[in-house]
Design a protein around this motif. Structure first.
Motif, PDB file in Angstrom:
ATOM      1  N   ASP A   1       6.241   9.860   1.318  1.00 63.77           N
ATOM      2  CA  ASP A   1       5.343   8.732   1.050  1.00 63.77           C
ATOM      3  C   ASP A   1       5.487   7.658   2.117  1.00 63.77           C
ATOM      4  O   ASP A   1       6.567   7.451   2.670  1.00 63.77           O
ATOM      5  CB  ASP A   1       5.641   8.114  -0.324  1.00 63.77           C
ATOM      6  N   HIS A   2       4.377   6.972   2.368  1.00 63.14           N
ATOM      7  CA  HIS A   2       4.347   5.870   3.324  1.00 63.14           C
ATOM      8  C   HIS A   2       4.070   4.574   2.580  1.00 63.14           C
ATOM      9  O   HIS A   2       3.014   4.428   1.965  1.00 63.14           O
ATOM     10  CB  HIS A   2       3.246   6.081   4.370  1.00 63.14           C
ATOM     11  N   ILE A   3       5.035   3.647   2.625  1.00 63.47           N
ATOM     12  CA  ILE A   3       4.871   2.319   2.034  1.00 63.47           C
ATOM     13  C   ILE A   3       4.583   1.347   3.170  1.00 63.47           C
ATOM     14  O   ILE A   3       5.290   1.321   4.166  1.00 63.47           O
ATOM     15  CB  ILE A   3       6.147   1.857   1.321  1.00 63.47           C
ATOM     16  N   THR A   4       3.531   0.555   2.991  1.00 61.11           N
ATOM     17  CA  THR A   4       3.198  -0.489   3.954  1.00 61.11           C
ATOM     18  C   THR A   4       3.180  -1.814   3.210  1.00 61.11           C
ATOM     19  O   THR A   4       2.601  -1.897   2.120  1.00 61.11           O
ATOM     20  CB  THR A   4       1.833  -0.230   4.604  1.00 61.11           C
ATOM     21  N   THR A   5       3.811  -2.833   3.781  1.00 58.16           N
ATOM     22  CA  THR A   5       3.780  -4.163   3.180  1.00 58.16           C
ATOM     23  C   THR A   5       3.030  -5.103   4.116  1.00 58.16           C
ATOM     24  O   THR A   5       3.046  -4.927   5.341  1.00 58.16           O
ATOM     25  CB  THR A   5       5.202  -4.706   2.924  1.00 58.16           C
ATOM     26  N   PHE A   6       2.368  -6.086   3.511  1.00 60.84           N
ATOM     27  CA  PHE A   6       1.599  -7.046   4.306  1.00 60.84           C
ATOM     28  C   PHE A   6       1.383  -8.304   3.488  1.00 60.84           C
ATOM     29  O   PHE A   6       1.554  -8.304   2.264  1.00 60.84           O
ATOM     30  CB  PHE A   6       0.268  -6.440   4.768  1.00 60.84           C
ATOM     31  N   ALA A   7       1.022  -9.372   4.176  1.00 60.85           N
ATOM     32  CA  ALA A   7       0.724 -10.635   3.489  1.00 60.85           C
ATOM     33  C   ALA A   7      -0.571 -10.459   2.716  1.00 60.85           C
ATOM     34  O   ALA A   7      -1.535  -9.875   3.226  1.00 60.85           O
ATOM     35  CB  ALA A   7       0.587 -11.767   4.494  1.00 60.85           C
ATOM     36  N   PRO A   8      -0.617 -10.930   1.471  1.00 59.75           N
ATOM     37  CA  PRO A   8      -1.845 -10.818   0.690  1.00 59.75           C
ATOM     38  C   PRO A   8      -2.980 -11.573   1.367  1.00 59.75           C
ATOM     39  O   PRO A   8      -2.775 -12.604   2.003  1.00 59.75           O
ATOM     40  CB  PRO A   8      -1.506 -11.467  -0.647  1.00 59.75           C
ATOM     41  N   ILE A   9      -4.187 -11.036   1.226  1.00 59.88           N
ATOM     42  CA  ILE A   9      -5.363 -11.676   1.789  1.00 59.88           C
ATOM     43  C   ILE A   9      -6.006 -12.496   0.679  1.00 59.88           C
ATOM     44  O   ILE A   9      -6.322 -11.977  -0.387  1.00 59.88           O
ATOM     45  CB  ILE A   9      -6.343 -10.620   2.328  1.00 59.88           C
ATOM     46  N   VAL A  10      -6.151 -13.783   0.930  1.00 61.20           N
ATOM     47  CA  VAL A  10      -6.734 -14.678  -0.072  1.00 61.20           C
ATOM     48  C   VAL A  10      -7.866 -15.468   0.569  1.00 61.20           C
ATOM     49  O   VAL A  10      -7.978 -15.547   1.774  1.00 61.20           O
ATOM     50  CB  VAL A  10      -5.675 -15.635  -0.664  1.00 61.20           C
ATOM     51  N   GLY A  11      -8.648 -16.078  -0.259  1.00 62.60           N
ATOM     52  CA  GLY A  11      -9.727 -16.909   0.255  1.00 62.60           C
ATOM     53  C   GLY A  11     -11.070 -16.294  -0.040  1.00 62.60           C
ATOM     54  O   GLY A  11     -11.186 -15.265  -0.700  1.00 62.60           O
ATOM     55  N   GLY A  12     -12.070 -16.877   0.507  1.00 65.77           N
ATOM     56  CA  GLY A  12     -13.379 -16.342   0.201  1.00 65.77           C
ATOM     57  C   GLY A  12     -14.371 -16.740   1.125  1.00 65.77           C
ATOM     58  O   GLY A  12     -14.826 -16.772   2.073  1.00 65.77           O
TER      59      GLY A  12
ATOM     60  N   ALA B   1       0.868  -1.170   0.000  1.00 68.34           N
ATOM     61  CA  ALA B   1       0.000   0.000   0.000  1.00 68.34           C
ATOM     62  C   ALA B   1       0.907   1.223   0.000  1.00 68.34           C
ATOM     63  O   ALA B   1       1.964   1.233   0.637  1.00 68.34           O
ATOM     64  CB  ALA B   1      -0.901   0.008   1.223  1.00 68.34           C
ATOM     65  N   LEU B   2       0.505   2.232  -0.723  1.00 75.18           N
ATOM     66  CA  LEU B   2       1.230   3.495  -0.768  1.00 75.18           C
ATOM     67  C   LEU B   2       0.278   4.569  -0.266  1.00 75.18           C
ATOM     68  O   LEU B   2      -0.793   4.773  -0.850  1.00 75.18           O
ATOM     69  CB  LEU B   2       1.701   3.804  -2.189  1.00 75.18           C
ATOM     70  N   ASN B   3       0.651   5.183   0.838  1.00 78.28           N
ATOM     71  CA  ASN B   3      -0.187   6.215   1.468  1.00 78.28           C
ATOM     72  C   ASN B   3      -1.605   5.708   1.723  1.00 78.28           C
ATOM     73  O   ASN B   3      -2.586   6.425   1.536  1.00 78.28           O
ATOM     74  CB  ASN B   3      -0.192   7.488   0.618  1.00 78.28           C
ATOM     75  N   GLY B   4      -1.702   4.435   2.114  1.00 80.28           N
ATOM     76  CA  GLY B   4      -2.985   3.846   2.493  1.00 80.28           C
ATOM     77  C   GLY B   4      -3.786   3.229   1.365  1.00 80.28           C
ATOM     78  O   GLY B   4      -4.842   2.647   1.608  1.00 80.28           O
ATOM     79  N   SER B   5      -3.311   3.323   0.126  1.00 82.10           N
ATOM     80  CA  SER B   5      -4.030   2.742  -1.017  1.00 82.10           C
ATOM     81  C   SER B   5      -3.247   1.574  -1.589  1.00 82.10           C
ATOM     82  O   SER B   5      -2.042   1.687  -1.829  1.00 82.10           O
ATOM     83  CB  SER B   5      -4.235   3.784  -2.119  1.00 82.10           C
ATOM     84  N   HIS B   6      -3.939   0.457  -1.831  1.00 80.57           N
ATOM     85  CA  HIS B   6      -3.312  -0.742  -2.387  1.00 80.57           C
ATOM     86  C   HIS B   6      -2.698  -0.428  -3.750  1.00 80.57           C
ATOM     87  O   HIS B   6      -3.278   0.301  -4.559  1.00 80.57           O
ATOM     88  CB  HIS B   6      -4.353  -1.851  -2.536  1.00 80.57           C
ATOM     89  N   VAL B   7      -1.505  -0.971  -3.990  1.00 79.23           N
ATOM     90  CA  VAL B   7      -0.848  -0.867  -5.299  1.00 79.23           C
ATOM     91  C   VAL B   7      -0.621  -2.286  -5.808  1.00 79.23           C
ATOM     92  O   VAL B   7       0.097  -3.066  -5.179  1.00 79.23           O
ATOM     93  CB  VAL B   7       0.496  -0.112  -5.222  1.00 79.23           C
ATOM     94  N   ALA B   8      -1.235  -2.630  -6.920  1.00 80.01           N
ATOM     95  CA  ALA B   8      -1.079  -3.958  -7.502  1.00 80.01           C
ATOM     96  C   ALA B   8       0.365  -4.174  -7.951  1.00 80.01           C
ATOM     97  O   ALA B   8       1.056  -3.221  -8.330  1.00 80.01           O
ATOM     98  CB  ALA B   8      -2.019  -4.109  -8.703  1.00 80.01           C
TER      99      ALA B   8
END
Length: 74
Positions: A63-74, A43-50
């Motif tokens: 700028d603020h870069i945040t990294t996290f584990a992708p959320i998968v499933g349903g 995410a960059l400044n709170g918005s997901h970046v593909a």
């Protein structure tokens, strides 16, 4: 070479001016063994970046870069 200050997961870091999100992740991965740019979501400044847009996303000072584990499933 000019640098800009950004925040990476809350930590202040410096990267060269003109750095893209992809380049920043690669630079910062050198400092952290666990960071694998291909296996994280960003995410960059709170918005997901593909992943496909990381190379087209230029960073700016503060700028603020945040990294996290992708959320998968349903």
């Amino acid at each position: 070479m000019n640098t800009i200050s950004i925040y990476f997961n809350g930590e202040s870091r410096s990267v060269p001016d003109g750095t893209t999100l992809r380049q920043a992740l690669e630079l910062l991965a050198q400092d952290r063994d666990a960071l694998q740019p291909a296996s994280i979501a960003t995410a960059l400044n709170g918005s997901h970046v593909a992943r496909a847009l990381r190379d087209q996303t230029s960073l700016a000072a503060g700028d603020h870069i945040t990294t996290f584990a992708p959320i998968v499933g349903g």
